[in-house]
Design a protein around this motif. Sequence first.
Motif, PDB file in Angstrom:
ATOM      1  N   ALA A 179      47.723 106.384  66.673  1.00  0.00           N
ATOM      2  CA  ALA A 179      48.471 106.951  65.544  1.00  0.00           C
ATOM      3  C   ALA A 179      49.564 105.996  65.082  1.00  0.00           C
ATOM      4  CB  ALA A 179      49.057 108.312  65.914  1.00  0.00           C
ATOM      5  N   LEU A 180      50.224 105.316  66.005  1.00  0.00           N
ATOM      6  CA  LEU A 180      51.275 104.370  65.644  1.00  0.00           C
ATOM      7  C   LEU A 180      50.693 103.169  64.890  1.00  0.00           C
ATOM      8  CD1 LEU A 180      54.272 103.714  65.785  1.00  0.00           C
ATOM      9  CD2 LEU A 180      53.858 102.612  67.984  1.00  0.00           C
ATOM     10  N   ARG A 181      49.546 102.655  65.355  1.00  0.00           N
ATOM     11  CA  ARG A 181      48.866 101.561  64.644  1.00  0.00           C
ATOM     12  C   ARG A 181      48.436 102.009  63.258  1.00  0.00           C
ATOM     13  NH1 ARG A 181      45.560 101.138  68.689  1.00  0.00           N
ATOM     14  NH2 ARG A 181      43.766 101.544  67.381  1.00  0.00           N
ATOM     15  N   TYR A 182      47.908 103.213  63.168  1.00  0.00           N
ATOM     16  CA  TYR A 182      47.484 103.753  61.879  1.00  0.00           C
ATOM     17  C   TYR A 182      48.675 103.888  60.931  1.00  0.00           C
ATOM     18  CZ  TYR A 182      42.734 104.989  63.479  1.00  0.00           C
ATOM     19  OH  TYR A 182      41.443 104.957  63.913  1.00  0.00           O
ATOM     20  N   PHE A 183      49.797 104.358  61.459  1.00  0.00           N
ATOM     21  CA  PHE A 183      51.012 104.497  60.647  1.00  0.00           C
ATOM     22  C   PHE A 183      51.440 103.127  60.117  1.00  0.00           C
ATOM     23  CE2 PHE A 183      55.709 104.715  60.362  1.00  0.00           C
ATOM     24  CZ  PHE A 183      55.825 105.695  59.392  1.00  0.00           C
ATOM     25  N   ALA A 184      51.440 102.126  60.986  1.00  0.00           N
ATOM     26  CA  ALA A 184      51.822 100.765  60.578  1.00  0.00           C
ATOM     27  C   ALA A 184      50.850 100.215  59.530  1.00  0.00           C
ATOM     28  CB  ALA A 184      51.879  99.842  61.795  1.00  0.00           C
ATOM     29  N   ALA A 185      49.561 100.501  59.698  1.00  0.00           N
ATOM     30  CA  ALA A 185      48.562 100.042  58.725  1.00  0.00           C
ATOM     31  C   ALA A 185      48.804 100.694  57.367  1.00  0.00           C
ATOM     32  CB  ALA A 185      47.155 100.349  59.229  1.00  0.00           C
ATOM     33  N   CYS A 186      49.140 101.982  57.378  1.00  0.00           N
ATOM     34  CA  CYS A 186      49.445 102.688  56.116  1.00  0.00           C
ATOM     35  C   CYS A 186      50.673 102.085  55.451  1.00  0.00           C
ATOM     36  CB  CYS A 186      49.710 104.168  56.382  1.00  0.00           C
ATOM     37  SG  CYS A 186      48.236 105.138  56.666  1.00  0.00           S
ATOM     38  N   LEU A 187      51.696 101.811  56.232  1.00  0.00           N
ATOM     39  CA  LEU A 187      52.918 101.238  55.658  1.00  0.00           C
ATOM     40  C   LEU A 187      52.647  99.868  55.057  1.00  0.00           C
ATOM     41  CD1 LEU A 187      55.753 102.173  58.185  1.00  0.00           C
ATOM     42  CD2 LEU A 187      55.126 103.288  56.038  1.00  0.00           C
ATOM     43  N   ALA A 188      51.935  99.027  55.785  1.00  0.00           N
ATOM     44  CA  ALA A 188      51.663  97.669  55.297  1.00  0.00           C
ATOM     45  C   ALA A 188      50.786  97.688  54.049  1.00  0.00           C
ATOM     46  CB  ALA A 188      50.999  96.834  56.393  1.00  0.00           C
ATOM     47  N   GLY A 189      49.690  98.442  54.097  1.00  0.00           N
ATOM     48  CA  GLY A 189      48.748  98.422  52.980  1.00  0.00           C
ATOM     49  C   GLY A 189      49.101  99.354  51.851  1.00  0.00           C
ATOM     50  N   CYS A 190      49.323 100.604  52.189  1.00  0.00           N
ATOM     51  CA  CYS A 190      49.442 101.631  51.149  1.00  0.00           C
ATOM     52  C   CYS A 190      50.871 101.866  50.691  1.00  0.00           C
ATOM     53  CB  CYS A 190      48.809 102.920  51.642  1.00  0.00           C
ATOM     54  SG  CYS A 190      47.054 102.711  52.025  1.00  0.00           S
ATOM     55  N   VAL A 191      51.827 101.191  51.294  1.00  0.00           N
ATOM     56  CA  VAL A 191      53.198 101.259  50.794  1.00  0.00           C
ATOM     57  C   VAL A 191      53.623  99.870  50.323  1.00  0.00           C
ATOM     58  CG1 VAL A 191      55.599 101.821  51.321  1.00  0.00           C
ATOM     59  CG2 VAL A 191      53.776 103.274  52.212  1.00  0.00           C
ATOM     60  N   VAL A 192      53.684  98.898  51.220  1.00  0.00           N
ATOM     61  CA  VAL A 192      54.180  97.566  50.850  1.00  0.00           C
ATOM     62  C   VAL A 192      53.314  96.924  49.772  1.00  0.00           C
ATOM     63  CG1 VAL A 192      54.660  95.227  51.692  1.00  0.00           C
ATOM     64  CG2 VAL A 192      55.342  97.205  53.067  1.00  0.00           C
ATOM     65  N   VAL A 193      52.022  96.872  49.988  1.00  0.00           N
ATOM     66  CA  VAL A 193      51.131  96.211  49.017  1.00  0.00           C
ATOM     67  C   VAL A 193      51.094  96.985  47.692  1.00  0.00           C
ATOM     68  CG1 VAL A 193      48.731  95.551  48.536  1.00  0.00           C
ATOM     69  CG2 VAL A 193      49.732  95.059  50.771  1.00  0.00           C
ATOM     70  N   VAL A 194      50.919  98.308  47.765  1.00  0.00           N
ATOM     71  CA  VAL A 194      50.842  99.108  46.542  1.00  0.00           C
ATOM     72  C   VAL A 194      52.154  99.011  45.762  1.00  0.00           C
ATOM     73  CG1 VAL A 194      50.621 101.459  45.637  1.00  0.00           C
ATOM     74  CG2 VAL A 194      49.054 100.662  47.421  1.00  0.00           C
ATOM     75  N   TYR A 195      53.284  99.099  46.451  1.00  0.00           N
ATOM     76  CA  TYR A 195      54.581  98.986  45.768  1.00  0.00           C
ATOM     77  C   TYR A 195      54.764  97.601  45.152  1.00  0.00           C
ATOM     78  CZ  TYR A 195      56.640 103.427  47.252  1.00  0.00           C
ATOM     79  OH  TYR A 195      56.933 104.765  47.416  1.00  0.00           O
ATOM     80  N   ALA A 196      54.319  96.570  45.837  1.00  0.00           N
ATOM     81  CA  ALA A 196      54.456  95.213  45.286  1.00  0.00           C
ATOM     82  C   ALA A 196      53.730  95.113  43.948  1.00  0.00           C
ATOM     83  CB  ALA A 196      53.910  94.184  46.270  1.00  0.00           C
ATOM     84  N   PHE A 197      52.518  95.626  43.886  1.00  0.00           N
ATOM     85  CA  PHE A 197      51.770  95.618  42.625  1.00  0.00           C
ATOM     86  C   PHE A 197      52.440  96.519  41.594  1.00  0.00           C
ATOM     87  CE2 PHE A 197      48.518  93.572  45.026  1.00  0.00           C
ATOM     88  CZ  PHE A 197      47.660  92.976  44.115  1.00  0.00           C
ATOM     89  N   GLY A 198      52.797  97.727  42.010  1.00  0.00           N
ATOM     90  CA  GLY A 198      53.351  98.709  41.084  1.00  0.00           C
ATOM     91  C   GLY A 198      54.685  98.304  40.497  1.00  0.00           C
ATOM     92  N   ILE A 199      55.592  97.866  41.338  1.00  0.00           N
ATOM     93  CA  ILE A 199      56.925  97.472  40.871  1.00  0.00           C
ATOM     94  C   ILE A 199      56.833  96.246  39.977  1.00  0.00           C
ATOM     95  CG2 ILE A 199      59.171  96.596  41.625  1.00  0.00           C
ATOM     96  CD1 ILE A 199      58.870  98.487  44.080  1.00  0.00           C
ATOM     97  N   THR A 200      56.004  95.294  40.354  1.00  0.00           N
ATOM     98  CA  THR A 200      55.847  94.079  39.550  1.00  0.00           C
ATOM     99  C   THR A 200      55.312  94.409  38.162  1.00  0.00           C
ATOM    100  OG1 THR A 200      55.491  92.738  41.527  1.00  0.00           O
ATOM    101  CG2 THR A 200      54.722  91.821  39.427  1.00  0.00           C
ATOM    102  N   MET A 201      54.236  95.194  38.082  1.00  0.00           N
ATOM    103  CA  MET A 201      53.656  95.515  36.776  1.00  0.00           C
ATOM    104  C   MET A 201      54.620  96.351  35.938  1.00  0.00           C
ATOM    105  SD  MET A 201      49.893  96.937  35.942  1.00  0.00           S
ATOM    106  CE  MET A 201      49.426  97.512  34.319  1.00  0.00           C
ATOM    107  N   GLN A 202      55.297  97.295  36.574  1.00  0.00           N
ATOM    108  CA  GLN A 202      56.242  98.121  35.825  1.00  0.00           C
ATOM    109  C   GLN A 202      57.385  97.275  35.286  1.00  0.00           C
ATOM    110  OE1 GLN A 202      57.540 101.553  37.979  1.00  0.00           O
ATOM    111  NE2 GLN A 202      58.872 102.261  36.348  1.00  0.00           N
ATOM    112  N   SER A 203      57.877  96.339  36.066  1.00  0.00           N
ATOM    113  CA  SER A 203      58.945  95.455  35.621  1.00  0.00           C
ATOM    114  C   SER A 203      58.496  94.592  34.445  1.00  0.00           C
ATOM    115  CB  SER A 203      59.412  94.566  36.774  1.00  0.00           C
ATOM    116  OG  SER A 203      60.388  93.656  36.351  1.00  0.00           O
TER     117      SER A 203
END
Length: 186
Positions: A124-148
Motif C-alpha cells: 500500500a505504501l509503494r502504491y501510494f508513492a506511485a500514485c503521488l509520483a505519477g498521478c499527482v506530480v506528473v499530472v500537475y506538471a502538465f496541468g499547471i504548465t498548460m494552464q499557465s
Amino acid sequence: MSNRIAAIARTTAAHAKPVALPVLFSVLMWASAAAGAVPIPGTPVPITLQTFVVMLAGLMLTPAQAAASVCLYLGAGAAGLPVFAGGMATASLVSPSGGFLIGFLPGVVVAALLKGAAKGRLTALRYFAACLAGCVVVVYAFGITMQSVMTGVPFVAVALASAGFIIGDLVKAAVAALAAAGISRL
C-alpha cells in the motif's frame, strides 16, 4: 467437439480480459467526470473523481493497459463525446484544464511502472508513492504548465491556485493505494 469449443472459449476469454479492463476503466473515468464537478475558486479546473480512477488504473492494470484506458477516454472526448467534466468534449483538451487531462496519460504510465509487485506489507505504501509520483506530480506538471501558458498567468501563481487540489488528491491516492493493495491480496 466440446473440447474444441472449450479451448476456443478459454482462448477468447484470455484475449478479452486485456481489452475489457482498459475499456472498463475508460468508462469509469467518464462516469467519475459525469458524477459531478466541484469548482475551486481561483482556478478553472474543477474537482472530480477522475484522478482517483486514473490512480486505480495505474495500480491495477499493466502500463500498456493503463495507457490504453486513458487513450480511449481522451480519444472519446477528442472525437466529440461529452466525457469530460461538465459534459464537455473536444474543447476541454485545449482549455486551461486540458493539461491535466493530457497529463493523465504519462501520469498513469508512471504510476503503473512504479507500483512494483503486489507483495509484502509495504504494498500500500509503494502504491501510494506511485500514485503521488505519477498521478499527482506528473499530472500537475502538465496541468499547471498548460494552464499557465493558455491563461498567461505566471506558473507559480497557477501552482499556488492549484494547491487547493493537493489535499483531495492525497486522500484519493491513499484510498486508491489501500483499495488496490487489498484487491491484490484476493
